[in-house]
Design a protein around this motif. Structure first.
Motif, short mmCIF file in Angstrom:
data_model
loop_
_atom_site.label_atom_id
_atom_site.label_comp_id
_atom_site.label_asym_id
_atom_site.label_seq_id
_atom_site.Cartn_x
_atom_site.Cartn_y
_atom_site.Cartn_z
N LEU A 402 0.84 -1.21 0.00
CA LEU A 402 0.00 0.00 0.00
C LEU A 402 0.86 1.25 0.00
CD1 LEU A 402 -2.89 -0.83 2.50
CD2 LEU A 402 -2.91 -0.93 0.00
N LEU A 403 1.99 1.18 0.73
CA LEU A 403 2.85 2.36 0.82
C LEU A 403 3.57 2.64 -0.48
CD1 LEU A 403 4.40 1.82 4.37
CD2 LEU A 403 2.75 3.57 3.71
N SER A 404 3.70 1.64 -1.34
CA SER A 404 4.51 1.80 -2.54
C SER A 404 3.70 1.90 -3.83
CB SER A 404 5.50 0.62 -2.67
OG SER A 404 4.80 -0.60 -2.77
N ILE A 405 2.41 1.58 -3.81
CA ILE A 405 1.63 1.60 -5.06
C ILE A 405 1.43 3.04 -5.54
CG2 ILE A 405 0.45 -0.54 -4.53
CD1 ILE A 405 -1.99 1.05 -3.75
N GLY A 406 1.08 3.14 -6.83
CA GLY A 406 0.95 4.46 -7.45
C GLY A 406 -0.29 5.23 -7.04
N ASP A 407 -1.31 4.56 -6.49
CA ASP A 407 -2.51 5.24 -6.02
C ASP A 407 -2.30 5.76 -4.61
OD1 ASP A 407 -3.78 4.72 -8.35
OD2 ASP A 407 -4.94 3.02 -7.61
N GLY A 408 -3.03 6.81 -4.27
CA GLY A 408 -3.02 7.28 -2.89
C GLY A 408 -3.86 6.35 -2.02
N VAL A 409 -3.35 6.01 -0.83
CA VAL A 409 -4.06 5.12 0.09
C VAL A 409 -4.06 5.75 1.48
CG1 VAL A 409 -4.16 2.84 1.15
CG2 VAL A 409 -3.39 3.07 -1.22
N ILE A 410 -5.26 5.84 2.07
CA ILE A 410 -5.41 6.32 3.44
C ILE A 410 -6.28 5.31 4.16
CG2 ILE A 410 -6.23 8.16 4.95
CD1 ILE A 410 -5.95 10.11 2.62
N THR A 411 -5.88 4.93 5.39
CA THR A 411 -6.72 4.06 6.21
C THR A 411 -7.18 4.84 7.43
OG1 THR A 411 -4.81 3.16 7.42
CG2 THR A 411 -5.53 1.97 5.45
N THR A 412 -8.36 4.47 7.92
CA THR A 412 -8.91 5.10 9.12
C THR A 412 -9.35 4.03 10.10
OG1 THR A 412 -11.26 5.13 8.50
CG2 THR A 412 -9.87 6.88 7.59
N ASP A 413 -9.57 4.45 11.34
CA ASP A 413 -10.17 3.53 12.30
C ASP A 413 -11.69 3.59 12.16
OD1 ASP A 413 -10.97 5.88 13.51
OD2 ASP A 413 -9.46 5.80 15.10
N ALA A 414 -12.39 2.87 13.03
CA ALA A 414 -13.85 2.80 12.92
C ALA A 414 -14.52 4.13 13.23
CB ALA A 414 -14.39 1.71 13.85
N ALA A 415 -13.78 5.06 13.85
CA ALA A 415 -14.32 6.38 14.14
C ALA A 415 -14.02 7.38 13.03
CB ALA A 415 -13.75 6.89 15.46
N GLY A 416 -13.35 6.92 11.96
CA GLY A 416 -13.05 7.81 10.84
C GLY A 416 -11.85 8.68 11.07
N ARG A 417 -10.91 8.24 11.90
CA ARG A 417 -9.67 8.99 12.13
C ARG A 417 -8.52 8.35 11.37
NH1 ARG A 417 -10.30 12.79 15.96
NH2 ARG A 417 -12.13 12.62 17.30
N VAL A 418 -7.65 9.18 10.81
CA VAL A 418 -6.56 8.70 9.95
C VAL A 418 -5.58 7.85 10.75
CG1 VAL A 418 -4.62 9.39 8.49
CG2 VAL A 418 -6.77 10.68 8.40
N THR A 419 -5.24 6.68 10.20
CA THR A 419 -4.25 5.80 10.85
C THR A 419 -3.02 5.60 9.98
OG1 THR A 419 -5.38 3.86 9.95
CG2 THR A 419 -6.00 4.57 12.18
N MET A 420 -3.16 5.68 8.65
CA MET A 420 -2.02 5.46 7.77
C MET A 420 -2.24 6.19 6.45
SD MET A 420 -0.67 3.68 4.98
CE MET A 420 -1.79 2.35 4.58
N MET A 421 -1.13 6.69 5.88
CA MET A 421 -1.14 7.30 4.55
C MET A 421 0.12 6.83 3.82
SD MET A 421 -2.05 11.28 5.46
CE MET A 421 -2.27 11.82 3.78
N ASN A 422 -0.01 6.50 2.53
CA ASN A 422 1.21 6.20 1.79
C ASN A 422 1.76 7.48 1.17
OD1 ASN A 422 -0.45 6.68 -0.38
ND2 ASN A 422 -0.08 4.73 -1.41
N ARG A 423 2.90 7.36 0.53
CA ARG A 423 3.59 8.55 0.02
C ARG A 423 2.77 9.27 -1.04
NH1 ARG A 423 9.67 5.92 -0.54
NH2 ARG A 423 10.07 5.72 1.70
N MET A 424 2.08 8.49 -1.89
CA MET A 424 1.27 9.14 -2.92
C MET A 424 0.12 9.93 -2.30
SD MET A 424 0.85 9.89 -6.02
CE MET A 424 2.04 8.82 -6.81
N ALA A 425 -0.45 9.41 -1.20
CA ALA A 425 -1.51 10.14 -0.50
C ALA A 425 -0.96 11.42 0.11
CB ALA A 425 -2.13 9.26 0.58
N GLU A 426 0.25 11.35 0.67
CA GLU A 426 0.87 12.55 1.23
C GLU A 426 1.11 13.59 0.13
OE1 GLU A 426 3.45 10.90 5.04
OE2 GLU A 426 4.38 10.84 3.04
N SER A 427 1.63 13.12 -1.01
CA SER A 427 1.94 14.03 -2.11
C SER A 427 0.68 14.68 -2.67
CB SER A 427 2.66 13.25 -3.23
OG SER A 427 2.83 14.04 -4.37
N THR A 428 -0.40 13.89 -2.81
CA THR A 428 -1.63 14.41 -3.42
C THR A 428 -2.37 15.36 -2.50
OG1 THR A 428 -1.83 12.35 -4.69
CG2 THR A 428 -3.78 13.76 -4.58
#
Length: 855
Positions: A402-428
């Motif tokens: 997920l961290l290396s793919i070309g699409d942006g990826v963000i994960t959240t917990d069940a409350a909708g809070r950000v838990t992870m972002m890959n580099r493409m998500a940070e860039s976008t």
């Protein structure tokens, strides 16, 4: 292609352009048969750009080549493309299928359509990514569950997924096609179907736990059943897991609680669990006594290790686990912890380490509180720990992916809070993970409608509430941290734990700003005329189809056609003709009102749709338009546009009938208006020629004088003399299309290319005059005025009797004027030259009359 098709080249170009810009891969083929009529190959006739992008095959490289030349390995697999396309001609006109191409290493969804005895067109859609998603889904389902059944709404099994088919009590191919009641005993099938129906009714995942229906099999299974809409349609997905260990553990727990009330505390620990290795440590002698299971677990014979020194046991513990065990033992000994539990590694008799879960408790203490007896159990948890490690490795690998793919990826917990972002998500987004972590997703991933700018409800919240995948359209913009906006395409899916509990969501998105602009441009070009920027026929026909579905109470149509466009193109050049069309379009667009549509639907034809306008009002609008159009002007040429109108009648069965009536009325007006336009334009062209630098207007006048005198001497009739006079005036009108610089250039210094351009003027003159009723009868005279009796003239190189008499006269008159007026030769010399030309390049009778004029 065979057949007696009559096609318009303009239409071919138009549709060819549509196919070229189509996002669907398209290829035109011809089937090749042997002498017995059997298909042996097929060749590429044409492919569009989308096909080139999807396959890597270029039209210029494969056109008119056989497929066996381009893809020699295509027919080596079990699937035969050639047989499929041959069946297309034998059994039907259209066929659709999905197939993997080994030479191209891609999956395609293909639709083929035959339209001739041997020609067919194929439409290719690359579904490799779609197939990969399905494969990834199946892999994930198999990883999470032992067996997954897909069941349709008739309770029929349509698919079975398992990592090992030995887990199935019937072969996979025998299960597919069976109903639930055919596969399971009725005592189990009935509650299974009831649970399926409950899942459909509640929209939730429902559980069913049951004992194996096979004789002698004491395993327990749990079915997690969910009904929903999937890519292949609505169905149930039943995930089956072996929960025997959980059931057994639960039973052991209940047994243990029962023993608490009936056995002594020491026997409870010694006898707990038949699968546990038990031990008792005499802390005074430092000797340990164990049961058979304890010895077996470590790979020893019971009789060799039934009693041993505690120091030997401690030597078996993995060095990294010593400290943790020592801390727990110390706490139990001091009484701060009643029971210790630890997972640790112990060296097996064969030298490798196994994982055990160890528990221990002080059973006796001395009078002063010192521990003197401890007992406990060992459980072999190696398999569980290996599985945990493998799952953790998979999670880390998945996270790394997920961290290396070309699409942006963000994960959240069940409350909708950000838990992870890959580099493409940070860039976008412009947010760094350390800034965004634990923030509400709406703060980091803020979406708005591109058109209105209104904020969009959080897709994460939608996915959490619906517990289903949410996918947004393409007209969505992401507001970055900087405030900038970009177009994104995103999808949000819920994440569940192994127990089916919602633990969060994953957002996958990409910046499609560049693609969006390209698509937007393609959409614009597909609906607009490139020259005028107005709507085109494609857009007009689509609007007419929509109106056909729900026609308004009142609808009128005005059809407009520019007169003399070809004449303007021939006389003034195509750029001038384009300006006439642009000016026509500008006036029309200025006159339409809100809700009305004007489109250019042909080379010189326009149409105006007037919803809500009745026949009386439409007639007034047409008259106003006609007046304004015919006042329009490009340089010295006034516009001439013929119009016709019609309104919707209750008797009309199709909207197209309104257009047809309006077009018919326009053509009736065009007959007179177009003729007047052509004659007016020719007059203007003649004036333009006379004013051109390098052209001597008195030359034409002298040619007229000489020609008429010669004609009279040849006893030509009054009508013939009038045609001769007009042709003499017009003989050089084709020079209007020639660069004036060539007219003033000496003939001796002209290049061959420049001579060719000059020598085209008789043909241009012919094309201009033949469209006019008034001048059409002299068009052939003008065309032939440079021809010579011996065939040495131009443009056609014809001889003697093929050349009209009037043309021969004008040719001789031109010679006389150029000799006398341009070269200032004496009459005597001109007479001598005429005598030499008589019978070779010039007509003898005409020359005889010319000499009499000069004598």
């Amino acid at each position: 292609m065979s057949g007696n098709w009559k096609v318009n080249p303009v239409e071919i170009s138009f549709y060819r352009t549509l196919v070229d810009v189509s996002p669907v891969g398209t290829a035109l083929h011809k089937l090749i048969r042997n002498e017995y009529g059997k298909a042996v190959d097929y060749e590429f006739l044409y492919v569009n750009k989308a096909f080139e992008e999807q396959t890597g095959l270029k039209n210029q490289d494969i056109s008119e080549k056989r497929v066996t030349e381009v893809l020699p390995d295509l027919e080596k697999g079990t699937f035969s493309w050639l047989r499929m396309y041959e069946d297309l001609f034998n059994h039907g006109e259209t066929v659709s299928f999905e197939q993997y191409s080994h030479p191209l290493n891609r999956w395609y969804r293909v639709t083929a359509k035959a339209f001739d005895a041997s020609c067919f067109v194929t439409y290719f859609v690359d579904i490799t990514s779609e197939k990969q998603v399905i494969s990834d889904r199946d892999t994930m389902l198999i990883t999470l569950n032992h067996i997954v059944f897909e069941i349709d709404e008739n309770f029929i099994h349509t698919n079975v997924l398992t990592e090992n088919e030995s887990h199935l009590f019937l072969p996979k191919e025998e299960i597919i096609g069976l109903s639930v009641r055919e596969l399971l005993p009725l005592a189990l099938a009935k509650p299974f179907e009831e649970t399926m129906l409950k899942s459909k009714r509640t929209g939730q995942t429902e559980m069913l736990q049951y004992e194996s229906p096979l004789p002698g099999d004491d395993r327990y299974f749990r079915a997690e059943i969910r009904y929903g809409q999937f890519v292949t349609g609505r169905k149930w997905v039943a995930s089956i897991r072996d929960v025997s260990a959980e059931v057994k553990a639960e039973q052991e727990r209940l047994d243990y609680q029962d023993r608490i009330y009936h056995q002594r505390r020491r026997m409870e620990y010694i006898l707990e669990g038949t699968n546990a290795g038990t031990w008792e440590w005499d802390m005074i002698s430092n000797r340990v006594t164990v049961n058979e299971r304890w010895a077996e677990m470590k790979g020893y014979r019971f009789e060799d290790v039934d009693t041993f020194d505690m120091g030997w046991f401690l030597s078996l513990i993995h060095p990294e686990d010593h400290e943790a065990l020592s801390r727990k033992l110390a706490r139990v000994n001091e009484g701060s912890m009643p029971v210790y539990e630890i997972e640790m590694r112990i060296r097996h008799q064969k030298g490798h380490y196994i994982w055990i879960e160890a528990r221990g408790k002080i059973l006796e203490r001395s009078e002063n509180g010192e521990p003197i007896l401890m007992s406990g159990t060992h459980l072999d948890i190696t398999k569980r720990k290996v599985e945990e490690i493998e799952r953790e490795m998979e999670r880390e690998q998945f996270k790394t992916t997920l961290l290396s793919i070309g699409d942006g990826v963000i994960t959240t917990d069940a409350a909708g809070r950000v838990t992870m972002m890959n580099r493409m998500a940070e860039s976008t987004t412009g947010w760094q993970l350390h800034e965004a972590k634990n923030r509400k997703i709406e703060e980091v991933f803020k979406l708005v409608h591109a058109d209105s700018g209104e904020e969009i409800a959080s897709p994460v919240q939608m996915a959490i509430e619906s517990q289903a995948k949410v996918e947004l359209g393409e007209d969505i913009q992401l507001i970055k941290k900087s405030g900038e906006k970009c177009f994104v395409h995103d999808s949000v899916a819920p994440i569940y734990s192994g127990e089916g509990i919602l633990t969060g969501t994953v957002i996958v998105f990409r910046d499609i700003s560049e693609k969006y602009e390209q698509v937007k441009q393609i959409r614009y070009l597909s609906d607009h005329d490139q020259l005028t920027g107005m709507y085109n026929r494609h857009y007009y026909e689509r609007i007419m189809m929509e109106i056909e579905k729900n026609p308004p109470a009142n609808l009128s149509v005005i059809v407009a056609d520019v007169n003399g466009l070809k004449l303007a193109n021939d006389g003034f050049g195509h750029q001038f003709g384009d300006r006439l069309l642009e000016e026509t379009g500008r006036i029309l667009e200025n006159e339409i009102r809100s809700g009305e549509i004007v489109a250019r639907i042909g080379g010189d034809e326009f149409v105006i749709l007037l919803p809500g306008v009745n026949e009386k009002e439409a007639k007034k609008r047409m008259e106003t338009l006609h007046e304004k159009l015919n006042k329009g002007k490009v340089d010295d040429i006034y516009l001439s546009v013929s119009l016709g109108f019609s309104s919707l009648d209750p008797s009309d069965s199709h909207i197209e009938e309104v257009f047809k009536r309006a077009e018919d009325r326009m053509y009736r007006k065009k007959i007179d208006e177009s003729r007047a336009m052509r004659e007016s334009t020719i007059e203007i062209l003649l004036k333009k020629l006379k004013l051109s630098e390098g052209y001597h207007s008195d030359h034409a006048e002298r040619v007229v004088t000489f020609s008429v005198e010669i004609g009279k001497g040849l006893d030509m009739s009054a009508e013939e003399l009038e045609d001769l006079r007009l042709a003499s005036i017009m003989h050089d009108i084709g020079l209007v299309s020639v660069d004036p610089a060539l007219l003033i250039k000496p003939v001796s210094s002209l290049t061959e290319e420049e001579k060719v351009k000059l020598q085209k003027h008789p043909e241009t003159g012919y094309q201009l005059l033949r469209t006019s009723t008034e001048f059409s009868r002299i068009a052939d005279i003008v065309l032939c005025h440079q021809e010579q009796m011996d065939g040495s003239g131009y443009p056609r190189g014809i001889t003697a009797g093929q050349i009209p008499l009037e043309s021969r006269i004008i040719n001789t008159a031109r010679f006389m004027d150029r000799a006398l007026s341009y070269r200032n030769e004496s009459k005597e010399k001109v007479v001598e030259d005429l005598k030499r030309a008589a019978g070779t390049t010039m007509d003898q009778d005409v020359v005889r009359q010319a000499i009499s004029i000069l004598s």
